[in-house]
Scaffold this motif. Structure first.
Motif, PDB file in Angstrom:
ATOM      1  N   VAL A 591      25.547  58.754  38.535  1.00  0.00           N
ATOM      2  CA  VAL A 591      25.845  57.527  38.204  1.00  0.00           C
ATOM      3  C   VAL A 591      24.776  56.927  37.138  1.00  0.00           C
ATOM      4  O   VAL A 591      23.580  57.110  37.499  1.00  0.00           O
ATOM      5  CB  VAL A 591      25.801  56.563  39.301  1.00  0.00           C
ATOM      6  N   LEU A 592      25.477  56.640  36.075  1.00  0.00           N
ATOM      7  CA  LEU A 592      24.294  56.099  34.989  1.00  0.00           C
ATOM      8  C   LEU A 592      24.327  54.681  34.885  1.00  0.00           C
ATOM      9  O   LEU A 592      23.239  54.241  34.687  1.00  0.00           O
ATOM     10  CB  LEU A 592      24.735  56.746  33.571  1.00  0.00           C
ATOM     11  N   ALA A 593      25.463  54.195  35.183  1.00  0.00           N
ATOM     12  CA  ALA A 593      25.619  52.532  35.071  1.00  0.00           C
ATOM     13  C   ALA A 593      26.939  52.212  35.501  1.00  0.00           C
ATOM     14  O   ALA A 593      27.876  53.053  35.937  1.00  0.00           O
ATOM     15  CB  ALA A 593      25.573  52.268  33.636  1.00  0.00           C
ATOM     16  N   THR A 594      26.899  50.973  36.044  1.00  0.00           N
ATOM     17  CA  THR A 594      28.215  50.203  36.441  1.00  0.00           C
ATOM     18  C   THR A 594      28.395  49.140  35.435  1.00  0.00           C
ATOM     19  O   THR A 594      27.691  48.633  35.064  1.00  0.00           O
ATOM     20  CB  THR A 594      28.059  49.737  37.889  1.00  0.00           C
ATOM     21  N   MET A 595      29.822  48.963  35.431  1.00  0.00           N
ATOM     22  CA  MET A 595      30.247  47.792  34.533  1.00  0.00           C
ATOM     23  C   MET A 595      31.499  47.024  35.224  1.00  0.00           C
ATOM     24  O   MET A 595      32.356  47.502  35.944  1.00  0.00           O
ATOM     25  CB  MET A 595      30.780  48.257  33.256  1.00  0.00           C
ATOM     26  N   GLU A 596      31.308  45.860  35.278  1.00  0.00           N
ATOM     27  CA  GLU A 596      32.532  45.074  35.802  1.00  0.00           C
ATOM     28  C   GLU A 596      33.724  44.923  34.746  1.00  0.00           C
ATOM     29  O   GLU A 596      33.687  43.980  33.798  1.00  0.00           O
ATOM     30  CB  GLU A 596      32.016  43.673  35.914  1.00  0.00           C
ATOM     31  N   VAL A 597      34.511  45.989  34.755  1.00  0.00           N
ATOM     32  CA  VAL A 597      35.669  46.294  33.874  1.00  0.00           C
ATOM     33  C   VAL A 597      36.264  45.050  33.675  1.00  0.00           C
ATOM     34  O   VAL A 597      36.641  44.475  32.559  1.00  0.00           O
ATOM     35  CB  VAL A 597      36.454  47.545  34.176  1.00  0.00           C
ATOM     36  N   LYS A 598      36.921  44.291  34.639  1.00  0.00           N
ATOM     37  CA  LYS A 598      38.073  43.072  34.458  1.00  0.00           C
ATOM     38  C   LYS A 598      37.090  41.899  33.812  1.00  0.00           C
ATOM     39  O   LYS A 598      37.835  41.430  33.117  1.00  0.00           O
ATOM     40  CB  LYS A 598      38.438  42.879  36.111  1.00  0.00           C
ATOM     41  N   LYS A 599      36.020  41.769  34.079  1.00  0.00           N
ATOM     42  CA  LYS A 599      35.371  40.447  33.444  1.00  0.00           C
ATOM     43  C   LYS A 599      35.203  40.831  31.950  1.00  0.00           C
ATOM     44  O   LYS A 599      35.066  39.969  31.165  1.00  0.00           O
ATOM     45  CB  LYS A 599      34.242  40.131  34.227  1.00  0.00           C
ATOM     46  N   ILE A 600      34.676  42.191  31.614  1.00  0.00           N
ATOM     47  CA  ILE A 600      34.190  42.515  30.419  1.00  0.00           C
ATOM     48  C   ILE A 600      35.562  42.406  29.676  1.00  0.00           C
ATOM     49  O   ILE A 600      35.794  41.893  28.311  1.00  0.00           O
ATOM     50  CB  ILE A 600      33.841  43.944  30.476  1.00  0.00           C
ATOM     51  N   ALA A 601      36.642  42.849  30.273  1.00  0.00           N
ATOM     52  CA  ALA A 601      37.963  42.921  29.399  1.00  0.00           C
ATOM     53  C   ALA A 601      38.400  41.580  29.181  1.00  0.00           C
ATOM     54  O   ALA A 601      39.440  41.500  28.081  1.00  0.00           O
ATOM     55  CB  ALA A 601      39.257  43.806  30.471  1.00  0.00           C
ATOM     56  N   GLU A 602      38.141  40.564  29.924  1.00  0.00           N
ATOM     57  CA  GLU A 602      38.496  38.968  29.353  1.00  0.00           C
ATOM     58  C   GLU A 602      37.746  38.690  28.141  1.00  0.00           C
ATOM     59  O   GLU A 602      38.431  37.790  27.476  1.00  0.00           O
ATOM     60  CB  GLU A 602      37.958  38.166  30.408  1.00  0.00           C
ATOM     61  N   LEU A 603      36.758  39.462  27.820  1.00  0.00           N
ATOM     62  CA  LEU A 603      36.063  39.040  26.709  1.00  0.00           C
ATOM     63  C   LEU A 603      35.947  40.057  25.203  1.00  0.00           C
ATOM     64  O   LEU A 603      36.193  39.830  24.203  1.00  0.00           O
ATOM     65  CB  LEU A 603      34.635  38.859  26.823  1.00  0.00           C
ATOM     66  N   TYR A 604      35.938  41.335  26.068  1.00  0.00           N
ATOM     67  CA  TYR A 604      35.951  42.397  25.008  1.00  0.00           C
ATOM     68  C   TYR A 604      36.773  43.593  25.419  1.00  0.00           C
ATOM     69  O   TYR A 604      37.119  43.806  26.516  1.00  0.00           O
ATOM     70  CB  TYR A 604      34.396  42.746  24.715  1.00  0.00           C
TER      71      TYR A 604
END
Length: 640
Positions: A591-604
């Motif tokens: 695992v390199l990183a984790t990202m909060e996909v849903k919250k990011i998708a609301e903005l970018y």
């Protein structure tokens, strides 16, 4: 040719929409961009006709040489008018810039356009001094008086030139700015100053019964008018918001001029004047009492200062010295010897190199540096070969210490061999003798040191590739940096998907840098889960401070960039967590990183881009599973 260079530059900086401001100096195209990660500095450096490119703080500098004005004209023809039109220039207010960086970039932008007229007037001043010193021309002669007006007017009315230039930088009204400068040079102010200097009594001007307007000499001054125009850039937009539109054409300029001129004459002008005096006295003291050390340090670091653009920050000090002391003992004498060192080193390269192309390039660059334009020699020859650049630093340091130690004075703002006329001092022949001696010493030292230190000559074929002049046919990747032959892997290498999601064609990405694969062969996955893993065994080379990008390098030399999301750098790490650090070894699936996909998708756009940044090093790269669901178990790249 210039149009082709301009088109390539615009493509490689991410398109014209990514450019917020563009201008140029004698050899460099300078610009600010919205998104630095869209700029491919390496490919810009490899454009035929471009010496090199670099970021200095937030400013992108593309070193072109003598054709820069023509390239600039072609660039602006494509981009059209630029600027944010809110009363403030991107050059002065670039987000992310530090205070020092912002000040230097602002000064750079203000002085660059007026340097040609200053150089021309300075050269004429030097020639007039030479002619009167040799007895060829009398100061009482009418022709001398006329020519002196021509030579001196640019310096005397310097606030007008600076006002016009600063208005463009601060994105404010040019005519209002010039009017502010006019108030500083108005006969009431200058006449009262001259009368007081002559010992006469002058009735003071007092506002509101207690605020005196100081009578100061603003001719040839720098800082006061820059402060005045800076204030203007805030006052005018503010008043426009208050005054009704139907009355704005009359009342906005009136109220603006009242506020700005009064503030400039009472506060900013005197403040700038005193700052200039203090700086001039302090610098003069330093160079009088620690001249050799100051000259050594400035001479040895001047090329590095020029590389960062910091030399523009010294210009106000130089002009203040001219205005207050009548000469400069700081920047000009040191620049005289450091510039010619670049020429000496370049000529040494031309003398020793066995490469015909290098000989021609080094000779032409050496001549250019001899005339005061050092960038082609510095970037195209000396820095490229490294040791000649070291020779320049040593020669500049030694020569700088000597000329400053002997108290060399410059009487005009000039560079190159023609600037020697600026060192003619009536009644003191030794000043010009020191200048000529320091000039010759620096050239010879750099020449000899380059021969002693040596350098690794570039093979003719390789130089042809770099210059784009090889006769042989180029492959479809001829625009890439092909310093080395493609790597031949002993076996096929597989790169897996870094995330679970839908693989989409890279052409569909709404980002030109990614969609056109400017940074290298790329693969896009729209993630459905937030875990991002290593797609191959590798070493972590880079982790962005904003946590949205991670660089990897395999033992075979494959360089990967995992870019999480489009424009997500703006989140500054929010919704991202990294699990690795630079230099760390990782295995496939780590695992390199984790990202909060849903919250990011609301903005970018959360799409993850995997880029092989050294694509040019490999003979064949195949993509797989396009338009399909992928997981870290699926191979997306096969590299041979």
């Amino acid at each position: 040719m210039e149009k082709d260079i301009a088109n390539q530059i615009i493509d490689l900086v991410g398109g014209k929409d990514n450019i917020t401001d563009v201008w140029h100096c004698a050899t460099r195209l300078r610009m600010f961009v919205h998104k630095k990660d869209q700029v491919n500095v390496e490919k810009i450096s490899n454009i035929k006709g471009v010496v090199t490119a670099q970021f200095s703080g937030e400013q992108l500098q593309i070193i072109i040489g003598n054709k820069v004005a023509k390239v600039y004209a072609e660039v602006t023809e494509i981009t059209g008018p630029l600027g944010n039109n809110n009363g403030q220039s991107d050059r002065a207010n670039k987000s992310g810039s530090g205070v020092i960086s912002t000040i230097m970039e602002t000064i750079s932008g203000i002085f660059t356009p007026i340097l040609p007229v200053i150089a021309g007037a300075g050269l004429l001043k030097g020639l007039l001094t030479l002619c009167t010193g040799l007895g060829w021309l009398a100061e009482e002669a009418d022709i001398y008086k006329v020519l002196f007006i021509v030579a001196d007017c640019a310096f005397y009315f310097l606030p007008f030139l600076l006002a016009s230039s600063a208005a463009k930088i601060f994105k404010t009204n040019n005519f209002l700015a010039i009017t502010v400068a006019g108030s500083m040079l108005y006969p009431t102010i200058l006449g009262s100053y001259n009368a007081i200097s002559a010992g006469q009594e002058v009735d003071p001007i007092t506002l509101f019964g207690f605020v005196n307007v100081p009578f100061l000499n603003y001719s040839s001054s720098v800082i006061p008018i820059i402060l005045g125009v800076w204030l203007l850039s805030y006052v005018e937009p503010a008043i426009k918001k208050i005054v009704p539109r139907s009355l704005s054409i009359m009342f906005t300029p009136m109220f603006t001029l009242i506020i700005v001129i009064v503030a400039t004459l009472v506060v900013l002008g005197p403040l700038g004047n005193y700052i200039g005096e203090v700086l001039a006295i302090a610098i003069s003291w330093l160079f009088n009492h620690a001249g050799i050390i100051a000259g050594l340090l400035l001479g040895a670091t001047m090329p590095l200062i020029i590389m960062t653009g910091m030399h523009y920050a010294l210009f106000p000090l130089v002009f203040n010295n001219f205005a207050l002391l009548g000469h400069d003992k700081m920047l000009n004498p040191v620049a005289l010897v450091t510039n010619v060192a670049q020429s000496g080193a370049a000529f040494a390269v031309a003398f020793r190199s066995k490469n015909k192309e290098m000989k021609e390039l080094a000779t032409s660059s050496g001549v250019s540096a001899l005339l005061g334009i050092t960038e082609p020699a510095m970037y195209g020859i000396n820095i490229k070969l490294k040791r000649p650049f070291y020779a320049c630093l040593i020669a500049g340091g030694i020569s700088g210490a000597i000329v400053v130690g002997f108290g060399l004075k410059s009487f005009a703002f000039l560079t190159g061999i023609i600037s020697l006329t600026a060192y003619v001092e009536p009644g003191n022949i030794w000043n010009v003798v020191i200048a000529i001696s320091g000039f010759a010493l620096s050239f010879v030292l750099a020449f000899i040191l380059t021969l002693i230190l040596g350098f690794e000559d570039i093979p003719e074929e390789k130089l042809e590739e770099e210059m784009g002049t090889a006769d042989k046919q180029k492959s479809s990747k001829s625009d890439e940096n092909i310093d080395n032959a493609p790597v031949k892997l002993t076996e096929k290498k597989e790169i897996a998907s870094p995330a679970t999601g839908k693989a989409i064609p890279i052409e569909e990405i709404n980002d030109k840098v990614f969609s056109k694969e400017i940074m290298g062969t790329s693969y896009a996955v729209t993630p459905t889960a937030g875990e991002v893993v290593a797609p191959v065994d590798a070493e972590v080379m880079y982790v962005a401070d904003s946590k949205h990008a991670i660089g990897l390098r395999t033992k075979e030399g494959i360089e990967l960039l995992i870019h999480m999301g489009i424009d997500t750098v703006e989140l500054k790490g929010k919704y991202f967590e990294t699990a690795v650090k630079a230099t760390e070894q990782v295995s496939k699936g780590t695992v390199l990183a984790t990202m909060e996909v849903k919250k990011i998708a609301e903005l970018y756009d959360p799409t993850i881009i995997t880029i092989i940044t050294n694509t040019q090093d490999f003979q064949n790269i195949k993509k797989q599973y396009i338009n399909q669901e992928v997981t870290p178990a699926n191979t997306i790249f096969e590299i041979e």
